[in-house]
Design an enzyme around this catalytic site. Sequence first.
Site, short mmCIF file in Angstrom:
data_model
loop_
_atom_site.label_atom_id
_atom_site.label_comp_id
_atom_site.label_asym_id
_atom_site.label_seq_id
_atom_site.Cartn_x
_atom_site.Cartn_y
_atom_site.Cartn_z
N THR A 133 115.41 123.73 30.61
CA THR A 133 116.33 123.47 31.71
C THR A 133 115.92 124.39 32.86
OG1 THR A 133 118.00 123.17 30.00
CG2 THR A 133 118.80 123.30 32.27
N HIS B 210 147.30 138.44 -8.57
CA HIS B 210 146.20 137.76 -7.86
C HIS B 210 146.76 136.66 -6.98
CE1 HIS B 210 144.70 139.20 -11.72
NE2 HIS B 210 143.56 139.43 -11.10
N ARG C 255 135.12 145.54 -1.58
CA ARG C 255 134.42 145.78 -2.85
C ARG C 255 133.41 146.91 -2.70
NH1 ARG C 255 135.22 141.48 -6.39
NH2 ARG C 255 136.29 139.69 -5.51
N SER D 2 119.48 142.85 8.37
CA SER D 2 119.89 144.16 8.88
C SER D 2 120.50 145.07 7.80
CB SER D 2 120.86 144.00 10.05
OG SER D 2 120.21 143.31 11.09
N ALA E 41 115.28 130.85 28.38
CA ALA E 41 116.10 131.58 29.36
C ALA E 41 117.43 132.02 28.75
CB ALA E 41 116.34 130.70 30.59
N ASP F 6 117.60 144.99 22.20
CA ASP F 6 116.58 143.93 22.19
C ASP F 6 115.48 144.25 23.21
OD1 ASP F 6 117.58 142.36 20.17
OD2 ASP F 6 118.80 141.10 21.50
N ALA G 233 117.47 136.33 24.32
CA ALA G 233 116.23 137.06 24.03
C ALA G 233 115.37 137.14 25.29
CB ALA G 233 115.47 136.38 22.90
N LYS H 166 146.44 146.53 -10.12
CA LYS H 166 145.35 145.73 -9.56
C LYS H 166 145.93 144.66 -8.65
CE LYS H 166 141.75 142.38 -10.59
NZ LYS H 166 141.27 141.36 -11.53
N LYS I 94 127.19 137.83 21.15
CA LYS I 94 126.62 138.80 22.10
C LYS I 94 127.37 138.78 23.44
CE LYS I 94 122.02 139.32 20.18
NZ LYS I 94 120.58 139.22 20.35
N TYR J 245 111.16 135.44 13.92
CA TYR J 245 110.55 136.20 12.81
C TYR J 245 110.71 135.54 11.45
CZ TYR J 245 115.30 138.01 12.06
OH TYR J 245 116.65 138.13 11.84
N ARG K 271 118.20 127.00 34.71
CA ARG K 271 118.56 128.26 34.02
C ARG K 271 117.47 129.31 34.24
NH1 ARG K 271 120.25 128.24 27.84
NH2 ARG K 271 121.14 130.28 28.24
P1 NAP Z 1 119.69 131.20 23.21
O1 NAP Z 1 120.43 132.16 24.06
O2 NAP Z 1 120.41 130.09 22.57
O3 NAP Z 1 118.52 130.56 24.10
C1 NAP Z 1 117.67 129.61 23.57
C2 NAP Z 1 116.63 129.22 24.62
O4 NAP Z 1 115.71 128.38 23.95
C3 NAP Z 1 117.20 128.44 25.79
O5 NAP Z 1 116.52 128.83 26.95
C4 NAP Z 1 116.90 126.99 25.42
O6 NAP Z 1 116.66 126.16 26.52
C5 NAP Z 1 115.61 127.15 24.68
N1 NAP Z 1 115.39 126.08 23.70
C6 NAP Z 1 116.19 125.76 22.66
N2 NAP Z 1 115.64 124.73 21.98
C7 NAP Z 1 114.52 124.38 22.62
C8 NAP Z 1 113.54 123.37 22.41
N3 NAP Z 1 113.64 122.55 21.36
N4 NAP Z 1 112.50 123.31 23.25
C9 NAP Z 1 112.41 124.15 24.31
N5 NAP Z 1 113.31 125.12 24.58
C10 NAP Z 1 114.35 125.23 23.73
O7 NAP Z 1 118.92 131.96 22.05
P2 NAP Z 1 118.41 133.50 22.05
O8 NAP Z 1 119.50 134.38 21.60
O9 NAP Z 1 117.72 133.79 23.32
O10 NAP Z 1 117.35 133.43 20.86
C11 NAP Z 1 116.16 132.65 20.98
C12 NAP Z 1 115.26 133.02 19.82
O11 NAP Z 1 114.85 134.37 19.95
C13 NAP Z 1 115.98 132.94 18.49
O12 NAP Z 1 115.73 131.71 17.86
C14 NAP Z 1 115.42 134.08 17.69
O13 NAP Z 1 114.48 133.59 16.72
C15 NAP Z 1 114.68 134.94 18.69
N6 NAP Z 1 115.23 136.30 18.67
C16 NAP Z 1 114.55 137.22 17.96
C17 NAP Z 1 114.99 138.52 17.90
C18 NAP Z 1 114.20 139.52 17.11
O14 NAP Z 1 114.71 140.61 16.89
N7 NAP Z 1 112.99 139.20 16.71
C19 NAP Z 1 116.15 138.89 18.59
C20 NAP Z 1 116.84 137.93 19.32
C21 NAP Z 1 116.37 136.62 19.35
P3 NAP Z 1 117.86 125.45 27.34
O15 NAP Z 1 118.32 126.46 28.33
O16 NAP Z 1 117.18 124.28 27.97
O17 NAP Z 1 118.90 125.06 26.33
#
Ligand code: NAP
Length: 556
Positions: free
Chosen positions: A419, A147, A211, A270, A395, A370, A398, A173, A326, A497, A422
């Site tokens: 922002t 180990h 495992r 997942s 922006a 997505d 997602a 082992k 991503k 979610y 963006r």
């Molecule tokens: P991301 O790339 O980090 O983008 C986050 C976005 O949210 C940015 O535009 C950011 O604005 C904005 N934001 C963050 N905090 C904020 C606040 N307090 N007030 C206002 N705007 C805010 O994240 P992402 O990958 O797009 O994911 C965003 C969300 O989508 C996740 O939290 C997740 O729950 C959801 N999602 C769900 C699925 C699903 O399968 N259901 C899949 C993917 C994502 P700025 O540009 O100003 O920083």
Amino acid sequence: MIRRYSAPDMTYLCVPILAEDAPSALAEAKHARLAGADLIEFRIDHLFHGEGDDEGASAVEMIVRDSPLPCIVTCRPAWEGGDYDGDESARISLFERLGTLDVPPRYIDIELAALERSANLRQKALLAVDHPAQGRDLSTSMILSAHDFDGRPADLSKRIVRMREEPAARIHKIAYRARSLRDNLELFELLRMRDRAMIALGMGGFGLMSRVLAPKFGGFLTFASLRREAATAPGQPTLADLLSLYNFHSITASTRVFGVIGWPVEHSLSPHIHNAGFASPSAQFDGVYLPLPVPPEWENFKATLGALASDEHLDFFGASVTIPHKEHLLRFALEHENDGWRIDALAQRVGAGNTIMRTEEGGWLVTNTDVAGVMAPLQMQVGELAGARVAVIGAGGAARAAVAGLAEVGAHVCVFNRTAERAIALAQEMCSSTGAGVGGVDVEGAALDSFDPRHFDIIINCTPVGMASGPAPDESPIAGSDLDRAAPDAIIFDTVYNPLETPLLRAASERNLGAISGLEMFIHQAAAQFGLWTKRPAPIQLFEQVARERLSHASE
Ligand code: NAP
């Protein structure tokens, strides 16, 4: 008659029990048998204290005699990570004594380092087990173990050579702390090259793969705890996880490997939905889906994905890729075009990928499901989306998927972001990549402050606001007073979610607005992955049932 060891055609599920006293250890062993264990390892380091401890020795004898399953007896010394601090000679004498019981232990575990400490101890240990030079008929076999709780031992290959030189060892082992997923691949290589039965396990969060996949590579056993808190080594899964989450008994040499690459990923939904889907009667797909933790840095992602994809024996066929990798995925695919990696048109348009699949030609395709995750629930609820006025809040990744999908079908999309720059940049990028003006694509960007719900049929939250463990779990990205002004038939879609009912969705339901939860997006993006990997339709209802169960379990 001397019994010869013959390799089993299955990988045993072994529950280790830290014995404190004989009755409770035996009660635990009975639970383990009922829960599906094949073997018990009694760790007696707490029970037996060395020279003169007759009470401890008798308790061990009782445990071995009354064990409801074949057992391994292990008295792990402190110098090998255990708790036994008595003398070596007493420990080996106890093994000898156990070997003469009417019902001796099926296996005893002895450390390579113990045998190498003194020729005398080795001779004594050999008296306790069956081996080619043993003159008596003994039915206890030796597991010879090594180990390392810190990492891969620098002298690993030398240790293996020395283990092979011990003819009394029926089973080898090797267990060490995996420092990355790549360490599992070396453990599988050890299993493939074994010269006798072997256990090769990675400890810690990175070692779970070794495992779960032990049956794929012919491992002699894998350890599983009865309860999470009863694990005897870091990263040990529970018996319930192995049996019901990973369908352990269905894993064979041909099983294909999938997983979710992210950081962190231990609590990902997942594995629960994809493994349930693989095992479902409609799919019956020979695959297993694992959490694949990869630390956030690009170098880690690059090295790990490169190793998984190029391993000839792993049968790695695909993965979901999530935060924070991503963007890394697209970069990886671009840098590995010459190795057969390709990004499909959809992932290029979105500017992010979340899915890897091995193609029939042996190459690799990166795509984005997505988009399907956003579009499928919207199309089911709304139907035709051409001409719909949609506000996308956020922006990031997602939002990009939502905008790309909606722009493609002719919706009028406005991106609102904290922002503003963006949002504007995203709108411009989408217009140019989808050919605005040619197909009538209409995407605008604006500051979140300027959002007015009256102008939209559909409002989609693509920020983490309202997400449990996110930056603002109790908040809604849209104030209640703003929602009051939304059109009465407006649909509010929250991509978050967890929780199932976010503050935004609660506010929407209080105002009788239509609602789509992030769970629907999650399930539909997973269903699209499942279809790509298995070429079978995903059992959507099962996905939803499993996901809801997990989410309600997590919130208890
Ligand atoms: P991301 O790339 O980090 O983008 C986050 C976005 O949210 C940015 O535009 C950011 O604005 C904005 N934001 C963050 N905090 C904020 C606040 N307090 N007030 C206002 N705007 C805010 O994240 P992402 O990958 O797009 O994911 C965003 C969300 O989508 C996740 O939290 C997740 O729950 C959801 N999602 C769900 C699925 C699903 O399968 N259901 C899949 C993917 C994502 P700025 O540009 O100003 O920083």
